[in-house]
Design an enzyme around this catalytic site. Structure first.
Site, PDB file in Angstrom:
ATOM      1  N   THR A 180       0.869  -1.454   0.131  1.00  0.00           N
ATOM      2  CA  THR A 180      -0.038   0.118   0.083  1.00  0.00           C
ATOM      3  C   THR A 180       0.924   1.196  -0.038  1.00  0.00           C
ATOM      4  OG1 THR A 180      -0.182  -0.257   2.467  1.00  0.00           O
ATOM      5  CG2 THR A 180      -2.242  -0.995   0.968  1.00  0.00           C
ATOM      6  N   SER A 191       2.521   3.800  11.240  1.00  0.00           N
ATOM      7  CA  SER A 191       1.895   2.783  10.116  1.00  0.00           C
ATOM      8  C   SER A 191       1.913   3.451   8.653  1.00  0.00           C
ATOM      9  CB  SER A 191       0.209   2.474  10.302  1.00  0.00           C
ATOM     10  OG  SER A 191      -0.608   3.413   9.974  1.00  0.00           O
ATOM     11  N   LYS A 192       1.798   2.612   7.996  1.00  0.00           N
ATOM     12  CA  LYS A 192       1.899   2.866   6.468  1.00  0.00           C
ATOM     13  C   LYS A 192       1.012   4.115   5.996  1.00  0.00           C
ATOM     14  CE  LYS A 192       2.620  -1.536   4.412  1.00  0.00           C
ATOM     15  NZ  LYS A 192       2.423  -2.294   5.550  1.00  0.00           N
ATOM     16  N   SER A 193      -0.176   4.266   6.643  1.00  0.00           N
ATOM     17  CA  SER A 193      -0.957   5.280   6.223  1.00  0.00           C
ATOM     18  C   SER A 193      -0.873   6.717   7.439  1.00  0.00           C
ATOM     19  CB  SER A 193      -2.583   4.789   6.579  1.00  0.00           C
ATOM     20  OG  SER A 193      -2.725   4.123   7.585  1.00  0.00           O
TER      21      SER A 193
END
Ligand code: GLU
Length: 311
Positions: A17, A242-244
Site C-alpha cells: 500500500t 503505520s503505512k497510512s
C-alpha cells in the site's frame, strides 16, 4: 496434505500500500533475525489481496528496500493476488461444513452494531439462519464465518497469555467480501499453512486479528503456528506508526543507520563498533546475538487497545 513442516519457517508479509516504512522494517528485522537465529527459513509474501488498496510500484519499492537493507529470503516471493484458487478452495471447505453463510447486509445496515473489543463492529447475526425475506432479492453477498461460542486462548511469545471471546468481541466475520475479494483473515491463514510457516512475527496491531485467524485455522483443521507480536513503535505524539500515518518512508535514510536504530528499539544493544558496518554485517550480528527475551522490557499491548485491523 502439505509436506512435513520444518522446525522453523518464518515470513515477512508486507501489504503493497506504499513504500516500506519504519514500522514494517521493524517487523522485517525481527522476523528475519528470529528465523535465522533458529536456523530457519525466512520467506517474503506480498499481501496484495486487497488490490484496490495496492499502490502501483509499491511492491517494487518494498523489494528494493529489502535488498538495500541486506535481507536474503528463501524461495520465490509469493503474491496473494496469484493465489485466489487456494482461497476459493478454503471457502468451499468451510461452505461444505456450513461454517460460513451468505450475508446480504449492507455496511449502512450494520452501522448501528456495537464496536467490539477487537475494534470492529460485532455482527448482529441478521443473516445467520438465512437471508431474511426483505433482503433476499439482493445480488451482492458476503460470506461470513460462524464463530464458535468458545473463548479462544493462546500464548503469544512476546505478549504472553491471550484470550478472546470471538462471539462477544467480534461476531461472525467476513471471509469473502460482497465485491468478491477474499478477506485478509482467510488469505493469511491459507497462505501461512500452504507455505509451511511455523512462526508468525509481526506488529502488535495484528494481535486482535490472531483470534480470528486461529478460529479459521481450527475450522480448517490446520497445523498450529507460534505467534510473536512486536510492541508497536509509536510516533512522538503517541499515534501509531503505520503505512497510512505520516511516518516517512525509510527509503532515503542511510540503511545501516536505520538498522542500528531498529535494533536499539528492539533492545538488542548493537555495539558501537557496528557504526561503520554494512547492512549485511549488522543483520549477521543481530542474528548471532538475537535475544527476543529482551523485548519483555517493552510495553505489552492489550488486545482491547487495538483499534482497527489495518493491513
Ligand atoms: N500484510 C500485513 C501488513 O503489512 C501483515 C500481515 C501479517 O504479518 O500477518 O501489515
Amino acid at each position: 496434505m502439505n509436506a512435513p513442516r520444518p522446525a522453523y519457517r518464518g515470513r515477512f508479509a508486507p501489504s503493497p500500500t506504499g513504500p516500506l516504512h519504519f514500522g514494517s522494517l521493524i517487523a522485517a528485522v525481527a522476523s528475519y533475525c528470529d528465523a535465522r537465529a533458529a536456523g530457519g527459513e525466512w520467506h517474503v509474501r506480498i499481501e496484495d489481496i486487497d488490490l484496490p488498496r495496492a499502490r502501483p510500484g509499491a511492491e517494487r519499492a518494498i523489494m528494493s528496500a529489502l535488498e538495500r537493507y541486506g535481507f536474503a529470503w528463501d524461495g520465490p516471493v509469493v503474491r496473494q493476488s496469484e493465489r485466489t484458487a487456494m482461497y476459493e478452495d478454503a471457502l468451499d471447505a468451510l461452505r461444505d461444513r456450513d461454517d460460513v453463510y451468505a450475508c446480504a447486509c449492507t455496511r449502512r445496515e450494520l452501522e448501528a452494531a456495537p464496536i467490539g473489543a477487537g475494534g470492529e463492529r460485532v455482527y448482529p447475526g441478521t443473516c445467520r439462519d438465512g437471508v431474511p425475506a426483505n433482503r433476499s432479492g439482493r445480488a451482492a453477498r458476503a460470506w461470513r464465518l460462524r464463530v464458535g461460542a468458545s473463548r479462544m486462548a493462546w500464548r503469544d511469545r512476546l505478549q504472553g497469555p491471550q484470550a478472546q471471546d470471538l462471539a462477544r468481541d467480534v461476531g461472525d466475520f467476513v471471509v469473502q467480501r460482497a465485491d468478491g475479494l477474499f478477506a485478509y483473515q482467510l488469505a493469511v491463514v491459507v497462505d501461512d499453512d500452504a507455505q509451511g510457516i511455523t512462526d508468525v512475527v509481526r506488529g502488535a496491531d495484528l494481535l486482535a486479528a490472531t483470534g480470528w485467524q486461529l478460529e479459521i485455522r481450527r475450522l480448517l483443521g490446520l497445523a498450529p503456528v507460534r505467534h510473536a507480536h512486536l510492541p508497536l513503535v509509536v510516533e512522538a505524539d503517541g499515534s501509531k506508526l503505520s503505512k497510512s500515518a505520516s511516518a516517512a518512508a525509510v527509503a532515503g535514510l542511510p540503511p545501516a543507520q536505520v538498522l542500528l536504530q531498529t535494533l536499539n528499539l528492539l533492545q538488542q544493544q548493537p555495539p558501537a563498533e557496528l557504526a561503520q558496518a554494512s547492512t549485511r554485517q549488522i543483520l549477521d550480528w543481530a542474528t548471532l546475538h538475537w535475544q527476543p527475551a529482551r523485548f519483555t522490557g517493552l510495553p505489552k499491548v492489550p488486545i482491547a487497545q487495538q483499534q482497527g485491523l489495518e493491513v
